[in-house]
Design a protein around this motif. Structure first.
Motif, short mmCIF file in Angstrom:
data_model
loop_
_atom_site.label_atom_id
_atom_site.label_comp_id
_atom_site.label_asym_id
_atom_site.label_seq_id
_atom_site.Cartn_x
_atom_site.Cartn_y
_atom_site.Cartn_z
N VAL A 262 -2.42 5.44 1.20
CA VAL A 262 -3.39 4.49 0.65
C VAL A 262 -3.76 3.50 1.75
CG1 VAL A 262 -3.83 2.75 -1.12
CG2 VAL A 262 -2.45 4.77 -1.66
N GLY A 263 -5.00 3.56 2.18
CA GLY A 263 -5.43 2.72 3.29
C GLY A 263 -5.84 1.33 2.85
N GLU A 264 -6.16 1.19 1.58
CA GLU A 264 -6.74 -0.07 1.09
C GLU A 264 -6.83 -0.01 -0.43
OE1 GLU A 264 -11.05 -2.37 1.76
OE2 GLU A 264 -10.65 -0.43 2.68
N ALA A 265 -6.75 -1.16 -1.05
CA ALA A 265 -7.02 -1.24 -2.49
C ALA A 265 -7.90 -2.45 -2.73
CB ALA A 265 -5.72 -1.36 -3.27
N ARG A 266 -8.77 -2.35 -3.68
CA ARG A 266 -9.62 -3.50 -4.02
C ARG A 266 -9.60 -3.73 -5.52
NH1 ARG A 266 -14.95 -3.36 -0.06
NH2 ARG A 266 -13.77 -2.96 1.85
N VAL A 267 -9.53 -4.98 -5.87
CA VAL A 267 -9.61 -5.38 -7.27
C VAL A 267 -10.97 -6.03 -7.46
CG1 VAL A 267 -8.51 -6.66 -9.14
CG2 VAL A 267 -7.12 -5.85 -7.20
N VAL B 143 -6.23 -5.54 -0.98
CA VAL B 143 -4.91 -5.26 -0.43
C VAL B 143 -5.14 -4.46 0.84
CG1 VAL B 143 -2.63 -4.31 -0.88
CG2 VAL B 143 -4.04 -5.10 -2.80
N ALA C 211 -10.21 -9.25 -4.98
CA ALA C 211 -8.96 -9.26 -4.22
C ALA C 211 -8.89 -7.96 -3.43
CB ALA C 211 -7.75 -9.37 -5.15
N LEU D 208 0.81 -1.22 0.00
CA LEU D 208 0.00 0.00 0.00
C LEU D 208 0.84 1.27 0.00
CD1 LEU D 208 -2.81 -1.10 2.46
CD2 LEU D 208 -3.02 -0.75 0.00
#
Lengths: 248, 248
Positions: free
Chosen positions: B40-45, A45, A43, A17
């Motif tokens: 960036v606290g989080e990412a989503r796919v 992260v 998914a 991140l």
């Protein structure tokens, strides 16, 4: 055989991140799972934060058939994945006797300190996943598979667990590549998609050797239907005076 | 200046979840945002599925200061991101006059078909983000930035929007790299982490040129504190007879 088997992949680690580390596990796992007839639905992260890991894991294991986590199972203070998995799923958290033996076979007694022994801690009842590279194992608990973050180790662990997975009908992919622009084929391609609602048709523009083009990827569990649809797409490309660069 | 400014990154596209495509946008955006003081606290796919895009976007924009989406803004049937953004946020969805002009400047009149004109559709009131490569713009609506999926275009769009972002205190990173094993330093490193609770200390083992080692990455908004903590880490490494490979 289930019609559709799904998975969620959780990439756990501040380093992804923050932009420090380019994740390589999602792409690998997604490709492998796809081949086994397991479709990755999502998914995420997420950072090394207990509450976030717990909530995300509980959502994922309730929603998908399988969950794969990568990262956070080393010996240092920031490796909190395993403790979070135990807490999320309501298991005691303790040294797994077989994992301790694996570490004992790898380290001299004087090097197997308390920190390294943390890598043998799992939710009680977990089924270990062998790590041929650095020995500290991953594990499975219910439908959750806990893997290392280092790509080389994550891959080796996946090889050692995949016989445990039961996939659905494999999703077969057919690609037709053309030198036409995406905007040229968009309308007739949409019409073809309407004719084949069971096929997921993706359109991916590319730019290679100074040449624009588009790859059309057909994905479904029905090979004959893919073939028929690919035929319709090729006809469409030719009717627009485009060239088929390849089809496979 | 806000103490902490956060972002969520949404990678939208079946091709990433099927393993066909290795995402390159998360790593780029995370690094750039970090430099601007945005964490960036989080990412989503997520897949190209309307309900999923709408729900995920609404969660993200309520939870984080900024949201960046990549993918799904081309001319074909599977490009549904923009329509979903409008629906999620309660805006009308229509051709943006300036976006139409951008496309008109790029395509011959006979080539600017209905499908390509779809790329000029935005939530009404969106502020465009220029695309110097293939002209079809991205856009901002409230705290949501909608970018292309093709990495070259996503990067160019980011360059053209970053002056709009207001970051918090930049997070500074100091790395100390050593030839000691992670398990050797784990215990004293944990003690150092306890002494410096405002610093996020990450421990990343590596294997390079046949040599195992570990990179310790200190991240905080306080450079003096990073430096002090790095000093403590170097002393710790030396006290364990390790070598400092580099420190920067």
């Amino acid at each position: 055989m289930a019609d559709k088997v799904t998975a969620c992949i959780l990439i756990i680690g501040n380093e992804v991140l923050s932009g420090r580390t380019q994740d390589a596990n999602l792409n690998f796992l997604a490709g492998e799972l796809n081949t086994l007839g397991i479709q990755v639905g999502e998914a995420r992260v997420i950072p090394d934060v207990e509450q976030t890991i717990i909530e995300t894991l509980n959502y994922a294991r309730d929603t998908y058939d399988y969950v794969f986590t990568t990262g956070g199972i080393g010996p240092t203070h920031d490796d909190i994945t395993s403790a979070c998995v135990a807490k999320a799923m309501g298991y005691d958290f303790a040294h797994h006797p077989d994992a301790v033996k694996m570490l004992q076979s790898h380290y001299k007694p004087e090097d197997l300190n308390e920190a390294r022994l943390r890598m043998a801690q799992t939710p009680v009842g977990a089924s270990l996943i062998e790590n041929p590279i650095s020995k500290a194992p991953g594990y499975q608990i219910e439908n959750v598979f806990v893997l290392a973050g280092v790509p080389r180790i994550a891959r080796a662990m996946f090889d050692n667990l995949k016989s445990r997975l039961v996939g659905g009908a494999p999703v077969l992919s057919t690609t037709v590549s053309s030198d036409l622009g995406e905007g040229v084929i968009a309308q007739p391609l949409g019409d073809i998609q309407t004719l084949y609602p069971d096929i997921d048709i993706g359109s991916y523009p590319y730019f290679k050797d100074g040449q624009l083009g588009v790859s059309l990827v057909l994905r479904s569990t029905k090979p004959e239907q893919n073939e028929e649809c690919a035929g319709a797409i090729k006809e469409m490309i030719e009717s627009l005076d485009g060239n088929i660069i390849f089809s496979l």
